[in-house]
Design an enzyme around this catalytic site. Structure first.
Site, PDB file in Angstrom:
ATOM      1  N   GLU A   1      -5.318   0.018  -7.668  1.00  0.00           N
ATOM      2  CA  GLU A   1      -4.310   0.983  -8.141  1.00  0.00           C
ATOM      3  C   GLU A   1      -3.198   0.200  -8.823  1.00  0.00           C
ATOM      4  O   GLU A   1      -2.688  -0.769  -8.243  1.00  0.00           O
ATOM      5  CB  GLU A   1      -3.690   1.725  -6.951  1.00  0.00           C
ATOM      6  CG  GLU A   1      -4.282   3.043  -6.620  1.00  0.00           C
ATOM      7  CD  GLU A   1      -3.497   3.772  -5.514  1.00  0.00           C
ATOM      8  OE1 GLU A   1      -3.079   3.164  -4.502  1.00  0.00           O
ATOM      9  OE2 GLU A   1      -3.311   4.992  -5.667  1.00  0.00           O
TER      10      GLU A   1
ATOM     11  N   HIS B   1      -2.500  -2.729  -6.259  1.00  0.00           N
ATOM     12  CA  HIS B   1      -2.942  -2.394  -4.898  1.00  0.00           C
ATOM     13  C   HIS B   1      -4.454  -2.506  -4.790  1.00  0.00           C
ATOM     14  O   HIS B   1      -5.194  -1.676  -5.322  1.00  0.00           O
ATOM     15  CB  HIS B   1      -2.455  -0.972  -4.561  1.00  0.00           C
ATOM     16  CG  HIS B   1      -2.841  -0.518  -3.196  1.00  0.00           C
ATOM     17  ND1 HIS B   1      -3.082   0.794  -2.874  1.00  0.00           N
ATOM     18  CD2 HIS B   1      -3.033  -1.216  -2.053  1.00  0.00           C
ATOM     19  CE1 HIS B   1      -3.412   0.888  -1.600  1.00  0.00           C
ATOM     20  NE2 HIS B   1      -3.393  -0.323  -1.073  1.00  0.00           N
TER      21      HIS B   1
ATOM     22  N   SER C   1       0.811  -1.206   0.000  1.00  0.00           N
ATOM     23  CA  SER C   1       0.000   0.000   0.000  1.00  0.00           C
ATOM     24  C   SER C   1       0.846   1.258   0.000  1.00  0.00           C
ATOM     25  O   SER C   1       0.289   2.351  -0.070  1.00  0.00           O
ATOM     26  CB  SER C   1      -0.952   0.008   1.193  1.00  0.00           C
ATOM     27  OG  SER C   1      -0.471  -0.749   2.236  1.00  0.00           O
TER      28      SER C   1
ATOM     29  N   ASN D   1      -3.086   6.200  -0.568  1.00  0.00           N
ATOM     30  CA  ASN D   1      -2.659   6.390   0.814  1.00  0.00           C
ATOM     31  C   ASN D   1      -1.948   7.717   1.061  1.00  0.00           C
ATOM     32  O   ASN D   1      -1.904   8.186   2.196  1.00  0.00           O
ATOM     33  CB  ASN D   1      -1.809   5.209   1.270  1.00  0.00           C
ATOM     34  CG  ASN D   1      -2.707   4.048   1.632  1.00  0.00           C
ATOM     35  OD1 ASN D   1      -3.734   4.244   2.276  1.00  0.00           O
ATOM     36  ND2 ASN D   1      -2.367   2.859   1.183  1.00  0.00           N
TER      37      ASN D   1
HETATM   38  N1  CAA Z   1     -14.980  -9.117   3.421  1.00  0.00           N
HETATM   39  C1  CAA Z   1     -15.887  -9.301   2.446  1.00  0.00           C
HETATM   40  N2  CAA Z   1     -17.059  -8.658   2.408  1.00  0.00           N
HETATM   41  C2  CAA Z   1     -17.352  -7.833   3.420  1.00  0.00           C
HETATM   42  C3  CAA Z   1     -16.474  -7.603   4.494  1.00  0.00           C
HETATM   43  C4  CAA Z   1     -15.239  -8.289   4.467  1.00  0.00           C
HETATM   44  N3  CAA Z   1     -14.310  -8.108   5.409  1.00  0.00           N
HETATM   45  N4  CAA Z   1     -17.030  -6.713   5.335  1.00  0.00           N
HETATM   46  C5  CAA Z   1     -18.238  -6.401   4.823  1.00  0.00           C
HETATM   47  N5  CAA Z   1     -18.412  -7.061   3.665  1.00  0.00           N
HETATM   48  C6  CAA Z   1     -19.582  -7.027   2.795  1.00  0.00           C
HETATM   49  C7  CAA Z   1     -20.792  -7.499   3.545  1.00  0.00           C
HETATM   50  O1  CAA Z   1     -20.855  -8.902   3.564  1.00  0.00           O
HETATM   51  C8  CAA Z   1     -21.902  -6.870   2.738  1.00  0.00           C
HETATM   52  O2  CAA Z   1     -22.096  -7.624   1.571  1.00  0.00           O
HETATM   53  P1  CAA Z   1     -23.585  -7.800   0.971  1.00  0.00           P
HETATM   54  O3  CAA Z   1     -23.925  -6.508   0.336  1.00  0.00           O
HETATM   55  O4  CAA Z   1     -23.371  -8.891   0.001  1.00  0.00           O
HETATM   56  O5  CAA Z   1     -24.465  -8.169   2.106  1.00  0.00           O
HETATM   57  C9  CAA Z   1     -21.299  -5.544   2.281  1.00  0.00           C
HETATM   58  O6  CAA Z   1     -19.876  -5.676   2.452  1.00  0.00           O
HETATM   59  C10 CAA Z   1     -21.776  -4.408   3.114  1.00  0.00           C
HETATM   60  O7  CAA Z   1     -21.532  -4.755   4.467  1.00  0.00           O
HETATM   61  P2  CAA Z   1     -22.478  -4.371   5.677  1.00  0.00           P
HETATM   62  O8  CAA Z   1     -23.863  -4.184   5.175  1.00  0.00           O
HETATM   63  O9  CAA Z   1     -22.231  -5.335   6.772  1.00  0.00           O
HETATM   64  O10 CAA Z   1     -21.847  -3.022   6.214  1.00  0.00           O
HETATM   65  P3  CAA Z   1     -21.637  -1.628   5.508  1.00  0.00           P
HETATM   66  O11 CAA Z   1     -22.765  -1.246   4.644  1.00  0.00           O
HETATM   67  O12 CAA Z   1     -21.229  -0.754   6.621  1.00  0.00           O
HETATM   68  O13 CAA Z   1     -20.385  -1.849   4.539  1.00  0.00           O
HETATM   69  C11 CAA Z   1     -18.080  -1.720   4.165  1.00  0.00           C
HETATM   70  C12 CAA Z   1     -19.163  -2.342   5.009  1.00  0.00           C
HETATM   71  C13 CAA Z   1     -18.221  -2.162   2.712  1.00  0.00           C
HETATM   72  C14 CAA Z   1     -16.765  -2.208   4.724  1.00  0.00           C
HETATM   73  C15 CAA Z   1     -18.236  -0.145   4.244  1.00  0.00           C
HETATM   74  O14 CAA Z   1     -18.295   0.257   5.583  1.00  0.00           O
HETATM   75  C16 CAA Z   1     -17.109   0.599   3.571  1.00  0.00           C
HETATM   76  O15 CAA Z   1     -17.083   0.757   2.364  1.00  0.00           O
HETATM   77  N6  CAA Z   1     -16.138   1.075   4.400  1.00  0.00           N
HETATM   78  C17 CAA Z   1     -14.973   1.771   3.883  1.00  0.00           C
HETATM   79  C18 CAA Z   1     -13.996   0.764   3.389  1.00  0.00           C
HETATM   80  C19 CAA Z   1     -12.762   1.398   2.838  1.00  0.00           C
HETATM   81  O16 CAA Z   1     -12.581   2.600   2.770  1.00  0.00           O
HETATM   82  N7  CAA Z   1     -11.827   0.541   2.428  1.00  0.00           N
HETATM   83  C20 CAA Z   1     -10.554   0.972   1.928  1.00  0.00           C
HETATM   84  C21 CAA Z   1      -9.595   0.972   3.060  1.00  0.00           C
HETATM   85  S1  CAA Z   1      -7.999   1.518   2.525  1.00  0.00           S
HETATM   86  C22 CAA Z   1      -7.319   0.129   1.890  1.00  0.00           C
HETATM   87  O17 CAA Z   1      -7.794  -0.947   1.928  1.00  0.00           O
HETATM   88  C23 CAA Z   1      -6.023   0.308   1.236  1.00  0.00           C
HETATM   89  C24 CAA Z   1      -4.861   0.507   2.049  1.00  0.00           C
HETATM   90  O18 CAA Z   1      -3.802   0.457   1.467  1.00  0.00           O
HETATM   91  C25 CAA Z   1      -4.869   0.813   3.463  1.00  0.00           C
END
Ligand code: CAA
Length: 299
Positions: free
Chosen positions: A169, A157, A123, A207
């Protein structure tokens, strides 16, 4: 469209990122996946989680039970890196540690065919530094052999949770060939992702923008500007973010956030990237966020 030509992919690391990458490769790109992690428990837990996600997709009518079974059958664990020998692409998703990644990519270059793509899900770490580590000792980086070896390395990424997040990415090292880039992009698209390209700068685009934001939220908490819940609520309800920044930091992993911020700060010497003391102390305490049961929230 350019064909990715990947008949089998290897994924190194069965944590939250590696497992997600294995799953979208098997389910969306429909290629056989070899999965390795030094911890066999991690592989078993990862596969159990993949089973749950596939079952949920079936129950929601998104895929048939045959498609779920086919996807799951495409993923096979391998017990060491030599198991990746016949793959056309390997994607590394281990923790954010340059020396570890350099050692891994040096082994990849020895084990895999000269035409295989060597991708890192890092990342923030320099893809150019990782690529340089693939060149065998005694071979000049400027020689045809040196250039051809490093030309296979690329940053790919993914975002967490990989099955849900639509972006990848794509990061060329300065040594990466156009063929490597084109095939890596085609693979990401086949895995159901949209692709953006970033130069090989610390943190790339995602990031370099996200981590100062998360760090400002932690500093706001540290300075008593608002409570944890109000900081997160402000961003969730005020800006329509799906998670507040403190919850997102827990979700990414506070150790990962700190490692990325250190790479950004050390790579630029820019004070805007200096990690907050509170983040450092929480990682010192072993509070890594969701994965360890405690971060800014309890899990
Ligand atoms: N793995 C797989 N699927 C997952 C999951 C996981 N760990 N966590 C949640 N989900 C799925 C759920 O199963 C659900 O799927 P369905 O639509 O099929 O039911 C869907 O995501 C939505 O989940 P929820 O309804 O339980 O909860 P939510 O609406 O709050 O969504 C979320 C959860 C998708 C994580 C949402 O909160 C979100 O988009 N959060 C931000 C995530 C983000 O910004 N990620 C990037 C982080 S930075 C990164 O990864 C890069 C880096 O280099 C650091």
């Amino acid at each position: 469209m350019i064909a990715h030509g990947i008949r089998t992919v290897g994924v190194l690391g069965a944590g939250q990122m590696g497992l997600g990458i294995a799953l979208v490769s098997a389910l969306r790109a429909k290629v056989p996946v070899l999965l390795h992690d030094k911890s066999s428990d991690q592989v078993a837990n990862g596969l159990a989680f993949a089973d749950k996600l596939l079952a949920k997709d079936v129950s929601k009518g998104r895929i048939s039970s045959e498609e779920a079974k086919e996807a799951r059958d495409r993923i096979s664990p391998v017990s060491d890196l030599s198991g990746f020998r016949d793959t056309d692409m390997v994607i590394e998703a281990v923790s954010e540690n340059l020396a570890l990644k350099q050692a891994i990519f040096s082994s990849f270059a020895k084990e895999l065919s000269p035409s295989a793509i060597l991708a890192s899900n890092t990342s923030s770490i320099s893809i150019t530094k990782i690529a340089a580590a693939t060149i065998p000792k005694g071979v000049s980086a400027a020689s045809e052999e040196g250039k051809a070896t490093a030309a296979r390395v690329v940053g790919l990424h993914f975002f967490n949770p990989v099955p849900v997040m639509k972006l990848v990415e794509l990061i060329p090292a300065i040594q990466t060939s156009q063929d490597t880039l084109d095939r890596a992009r085609a693979f990401a698209v086949a895995a159901g992702k949209e692709v953006t390209v970033s130069k090989d700068v610390p943190g790339f685009v995602a990031n370099a923008l996200l981590m100062p934001f998360i760090n400002e939220a932690i500093t706001a908490l540290e300075n008593g500007i608002a409570t944890r819940d109000d900081i997160d609520k402000t961003l969730k309800l005020g800006m329509n973010h799906p998670m507040g920044p403190l919850q997102l930091a827990d979700f990414i992993g506070l150790d990962t956030c700190l490692a990325i911020q250190q790479t950004l700060y050390n790579g630029t010497s820019d004070s805007k990237y200096r990690p907050s003391i509170l983040l450092e102390r929480m990682v010192d305490a072993g509070w890594y966020g969701k994965k360890s049961g405690k971060g800014f929230y309890e899990y």
